[in-house]
Motif scaffolding. Sequence first.
Motif, PDB file in Angstrom:
ATOM      1  N   PHE A 114      56.963  38.422  80.085  1.00 44.46           N
ATOM      2  CA  PHE A 114      56.172  37.276  80.563  1.00 44.46           C
ATOM      3  C   PHE A 114      57.084  36.121  80.977  1.00 44.46           C
ATOM      4  O   PHE A 114      56.783  35.400  81.934  1.00 44.46           O
ATOM      5  CB  PHE A 114      55.150  36.826  79.504  1.00 44.46           C
ATOM      6  CG  PHE A 114      54.186  35.780  80.014  1.00 44.46           C
ATOM      7  CD1 PHE A 114      53.531  35.938  81.239  1.00 44.46           C
ATOM      8  CD2 PHE A 114      53.928  34.634  79.275  1.00 44.46           C
ATOM      9  CE1 PHE A 114      52.642  34.965  81.709  1.00 44.46           C
ATOM     10  CE2 PHE A 114      53.044  33.660  79.742  1.00 44.46           C
ATOM     11  CZ  PHE A 114      52.395  33.825  80.955  1.00 44.46           C
ATOM     12  N   ALA A 117      58.222  37.145  84.313  1.00 41.41           N
ATOM     13  CA  ALA A 117      57.119  37.074  85.287  1.00 41.41           C
ATOM     14  C   ALA A 117      56.920  35.657  85.804  1.00 41.41           C
ATOM     15  O   ALA A 117      56.430  35.467  86.916  1.00 41.41           O
ATOM     16  CB  ALA A 117      55.819  37.565  84.652  1.00 41.41           C
ATOM     17  N   LYS A 142      51.974  45.292  81.729  1.00 44.68           N
ATOM     18  CA  LYS A 142      51.234  44.220  81.066  1.00 44.68           C
ATOM     19  C   LYS A 142      52.185  43.423  80.187  1.00 44.68           C
ATOM     20  O   LYS A 142      52.829  43.987  79.293  1.00 44.68           O
ATOM     21  CB  LYS A 142      50.142  44.807  80.180  1.00 44.68           C
ATOM     22  CG  LYS A 142      48.907  45.189  80.915  1.00 44.68           C
ATOM     23  CD  LYS A 142      47.828  45.448  79.874  1.00 44.68           C
ATOM     24  CE  LYS A 142      46.546  45.875  80.481  1.00 44.68           C
ATOM     25  NZ  LYS A 142      45.510  46.044  79.440  1.00 44.68           N
ATOM     26  N   VAL A 143      52.265  42.139  80.433  1.00 48.01           N
ATOM     27  CA  VAL A 143      53.116  41.275  79.619  1.00 48.01           C
ATOM     28  C   VAL A 143      52.270  40.080  79.196  1.00 48.01           C
ATOM     29  O   VAL A 143      51.345  39.698  79.895  1.00 48.01           O
ATOM     30  CB  VAL A 143      54.363  40.814  80.403  1.00 48.01           C
ATOM     31  CG1 VAL A 143      55.262  42.008  80.712  1.00 48.01           C
ATOM     32  CG2 VAL A 143      53.990  40.104  81.699  1.00 48.01           C
ATOM     33  N   ALA A 144      52.588  39.512  78.049  1.00 48.07           N
ATOM     34  CA  ALA A 144      51.752  38.406  77.554  1.00 48.07           C
ATOM     35  C   ALA A 144      52.327  37.778  76.305  1.00 48.07           C
ATOM     36  O   ALA A 144      53.184  38.353  75.635  1.00 48.07           O
ATOM     37  CB  ALA A 144      50.340  38.904  77.245  1.00 48.07           C
ATOM     38  N   ASN A 146      50.686  35.410  72.793  1.00 48.14           N
ATOM     39  CA  ASN A 146      49.429  35.217  72.082  1.00 48.14           C
ATOM     40  C   ASN A 146      48.986  33.752  72.120  1.00 48.14           C
ATOM     41  O   ASN A 146      49.809  32.843  72.206  1.00 48.14           O
ATOM     42  CB  ASN A 146      49.584  35.631  70.618  1.00 48.14           C
ATOM     43  CG  ASN A 146      49.952  37.097  70.482  1.00 48.14           C
ATOM     44  OD1 ASN A 146      49.554  37.918  71.314  1.00 48.14           O
ATOM     45  ND2 ASN A 146      50.715  37.437  69.448  1.00 48.14           N
ATOM     46  N   ASN A 152      47.446  38.251  73.227  1.00 47.74           N
ATOM     47  CA  ASN A 152      47.701  38.586  74.644  1.00 47.74           C
ATOM     48  C   ASN A 152      46.789  37.857  75.621  1.00 47.74           C
ATOM     49  O   ASN A 152      46.539  38.348  76.717  1.00 47.74           O
ATOM     50  CB  ASN A 152      47.538  40.101  74.874  1.00 47.74           C
ATOM     51  CG  ASN A 152      48.595  40.897  74.138  1.00 47.74           C
ATOM     52  OD1 ASN A 152      49.718  40.421  73.951  1.00 47.74           O
ATOM     53  ND2 ASN A 152      48.239  42.080  73.697  1.00 47.74           N
ATOM     54  N   LEU A 153      46.301  36.690  75.243  1.00 49.47           N
ATOM     55  CA  LEU A 153      45.352  36.000  76.121  1.00 49.47           C
ATOM     56  C   LEU A 153      46.032  35.303  77.293  1.00 49.47           C
ATOM     57  O   LEU A 153      45.400  34.977  78.283  1.00 49.47           O
ATOM     58  CB  LEU A 153      44.500  34.999  75.322  1.00 49.47           C
ATOM     59  CG  LEU A 153      43.428  35.641  74.446  1.00 49.47           C
ATOM     60  CD1 LEU A 153      42.634  34.575  73.697  1.00 49.47           C
ATOM     61  CD2 LEU A 153      42.475  36.503  75.264  1.00 49.47           C
ATOM     62  N   VAL A 154      47.348  35.049  77.168  1.00 46.30           N
ATOM     63  CA  VAL A 154      48.072  34.356  78.249  1.00 46.30           C
ATOM     64  C   VAL A 154      49.159  35.314  78.751  1.00 46.30           C
ATOM     65  O   VAL A 154      50.089  35.637  78.013  1.00 46.30           O
ATOM     66  CB  VAL A 154      48.696  33.047  77.722  1.00 46.30           C
ATOM     67  CG1 VAL A 154      49.443  32.320  78.830  1.00 46.30           C
ATOM     68  CG2 VAL A 154      47.613  32.151  77.112  1.00 46.30           C
ATOM     69  N   GLY A 155      49.020  35.794  79.975  1.00 43.24           N
ATOM     70  CA  GLY A 155      49.990  36.784  80.425  1.00 43.24           C
ATOM     71  C   GLY A 155      49.912  37.068  81.913  1.00 43.24           C
ATOM     72  O   GLY A 155      49.361  36.292  82.682  1.00 43.24           O
ATOM     73  N   ALA A 156      50.480  38.197  82.280  1.00 42.74           N
ATOM     74  CA  ALA A 156      50.548  38.568  83.697  1.00 42.74           C
ATOM     75  C   ALA A 156      50.727  40.077  83.819  1.00 42.74           C
ATOM     76  O   ALA A 156      50.912  40.770  82.807  1.00 42.74           O
ATOM     77  CB  ALA A 156      51.719  37.854  84.367  1.00 42.74           C
ATOM     78  N   PHE A 157      50.649  40.562  85.051  1.00 43.25           N
ATOM     79  CA  PHE A 157      51.076  41.927  85.355  1.00 43.25           C
ATOM     80  C   PHE A 157      52.442  41.804  86.006  1.00 43.25           C
ATOM     81  O   PHE A 157      52.590  41.152  87.037  1.00 43.25           O
ATOM     82  CB  PHE A 157      50.096  42.606  86.315  1.00 43.25           C
ATOM     83  CG  PHE A 157      48.792  42.971  85.673  1.00 43.25           C
ATOM     84  CD1 PHE A 157      48.656  44.186  85.011  1.00 43.25           C
ATOM     85  CD2 PHE A 157      47.715  42.099  85.696  1.00 43.25           C
ATOM     86  CE1 PHE A 157      47.448  44.531  84.407  1.00 43.25           C
ATOM     87  CE2 PHE A 157      46.508  42.437  85.086  1.00 43.25           C
ATOM     88  CZ  PHE A 157      46.378  43.652  84.440  1.00 43.25           C
TER      89      PHE A 157
END
Lengths: 362, 362
Positions: A114, A117, A142-144, A146, A152-157
């Motif tokens: 993340f 990213a 999937k990266v994120a 907490n 994992n609510l804040v993340g990106a691909f």
Amino acid sequence: MKSLQIETASLTYPIFIGEGIRKNAVELLSSLNLPMTKILLITDDEVDKHYGEELFNLLHSHWSVKKVTVPSGEQAKSIDMFMKLQTEAIQFHLDRSSCMIALGGGVIGDLAGFVAATFMRGIDYLQFPTTLLAHDSAVGGKVAINHQLGKNLVGAFHQPKAVIYDTGCLATLPDKEMRSGLAEVIKHAFIHDEAFLKDLFTIDSIVKITTEQLNDMIYKGVSIKAAIVSQDEREEGIRAYLNFGHTLGHAVEAEYGYGEMTHGDAVALGMQFALFVSEQVLNCPLDRKHIKNWLKKLGFPVKLKREVSTESLVNRMMSDKKTRGGIIQFVLLDQIGSVSLHSFKAEEIERWLNVWRMEEIE
Amino acid sequence: MKSLQIETASLTYPIFIGEGIRKNAVELLSSLNLPMTKILLITDDEVDKHYGEELFNLLHSHWSVKKVTVPSGEQAKSIDMFMKLQTEAIQFHLDRSSCMIALGGGVIGDLAGFVAATFMRGIDYLQFPTTLLAHDSAVGGKVAINHQLGKNLVGAFHQPKAVIYDTGCLATLPDKEMRSGLAEVIKHAFIHDEAFLKDLFTIDSIVKITTEQLNDMIYKGVSIKAAIVSQDEREEGIRAYLNFGHTLGHAVEAEYGYGEMTHGDAVALGMQFALFVSEQVLNCPLDRKHIKNWLKKLGFPVKLKREVSTESLVNRMMSDKKTRGGIIQFVLLDQIGSVSLHSFKAEEIERWLNVWRMEEIE
């Protein structure tokens, strides 16, 4: 060494799997032809003790590298640690042609991924997984981090440019972590490969797993995940199947408190509940008693502790990322090796959860 | 109402431009066919006073909406505000089919856009720009927050689903902000459209700009930016041209302290320096004296204040996102309407900067 090509809509990248391949890091990385003006090597303090200096020294002989360690454990996926790594990247003068390397388990992969990213709107990153669980997180991009209200609510691909999976690193993995990773292996078998699941049934102790079995598990687990992700990078369709066992699993993990129960143990409970619901809704023919006893023998939990209320678990599921418009998405088994996606109201899930918690099928 | 289609590799979306079109928000949004299970409306406290309640009430009649305001100004692009908005989104139970709306200038677009890019790994967002400067930031999908060591260092590429640009909102814009936006309009003319620049030369006072002129500026500015971005979404090639005036501009903005000088004023200084370097390196035929006097008449700064050291500006440029491997990227003018990208060592830029600062061409 085996290698697999992961194909997604946005990128195709290789996963190398083999014992001792971390020692070939320079050759493997060079073969990728990345600019790598600088490298930020990110690891945790536990992994660092075993493999940090070794990898740093290898890379350092060819590139400009800085190693940064974060505390081991789920709490490292915090906004504070995220900003600390951004600061390190800026101060080490990483630019858009630089690269981040995640050396560690899923936590390090998610966190470093993340950071990569979002640093300057996205730079390259690579993964060196050191856990069995990471066979799952290292595929799919999937990266994120907490949020205190959910995992994992804040993340990106953000897809890695390559994954270098040295199964030799798993030798130093505690049994608890090995079991946690095994849960995702079991999940992959459940949703996609009955023969593989039957092979897994023959394992009756975590400590007796051989390196050969590990190589096989990782290769098969990665293959199943890759096949699904390649069809649906951004989780608009069948990628949701990978969530088997995770709807309750994530809620359990959060409700027990992160770190109290491993991800895999929580997923193992989640899968058992999903099997129960599959039996109720789809009449899926399952020998749940056998499965429960096998999981128990491997050391997995088979029931929720009494102090955790069904209501709070359902509330957690309601704020899950997959929940849309108040409807909880649940992956159910049609038969072993085949799954489908179902939607339920909170009250239905609550009712089944109460019935399942009362059940005795020892 | 005019409309333009912005085409990028990842998404095509419309920009609607016209006076008073915010009042048609419901029809315009409905025409997009987005799921919009919930809407988080994000604005700043200044914009909120003028347009917040009005838009909230319009949307509220059709969708489930929550309005959140942040303090106005660049300092809102902080990690704390980012997390505050994530918390609001979670607590209002936004899901992956929900949407965020940015009502405001570039700061709100960047902040809300980055929250939308990362909330649950990315959800839809829409922009309602309320400044002239936003004609630039609303196109191209660059979203970010600031790090204390540099502007926009933490961000992503995330295209909005639509931009609804009500030029009537610009009526309440302070002159300083209007001038800030005008700098980017001038930049677009410089790099791509000599005739447009000649039109702009006829403007001799910020306060005398008519709504008709504004509509035209926004339409042309957006068109130029869109043409470039559509060819290069992720800034791997010609998108860098848009950085004309920004290499020094960003350094000036940071060195003066964000909020001390507007983005546009800093870019105006940066463009003047870029014109100087273009003259030195490319013998570009420019009447810099005329340009300087015109900018001065419009209220733009035409020289750097003495307290700011050339060395610190060069150091800032060295940690710019576009700087790779220690080489500073500079966009120069070949002739009005045509630019190219050049690379310089820090020492070269430092030398030119010193000469330019000594120059007197009043």
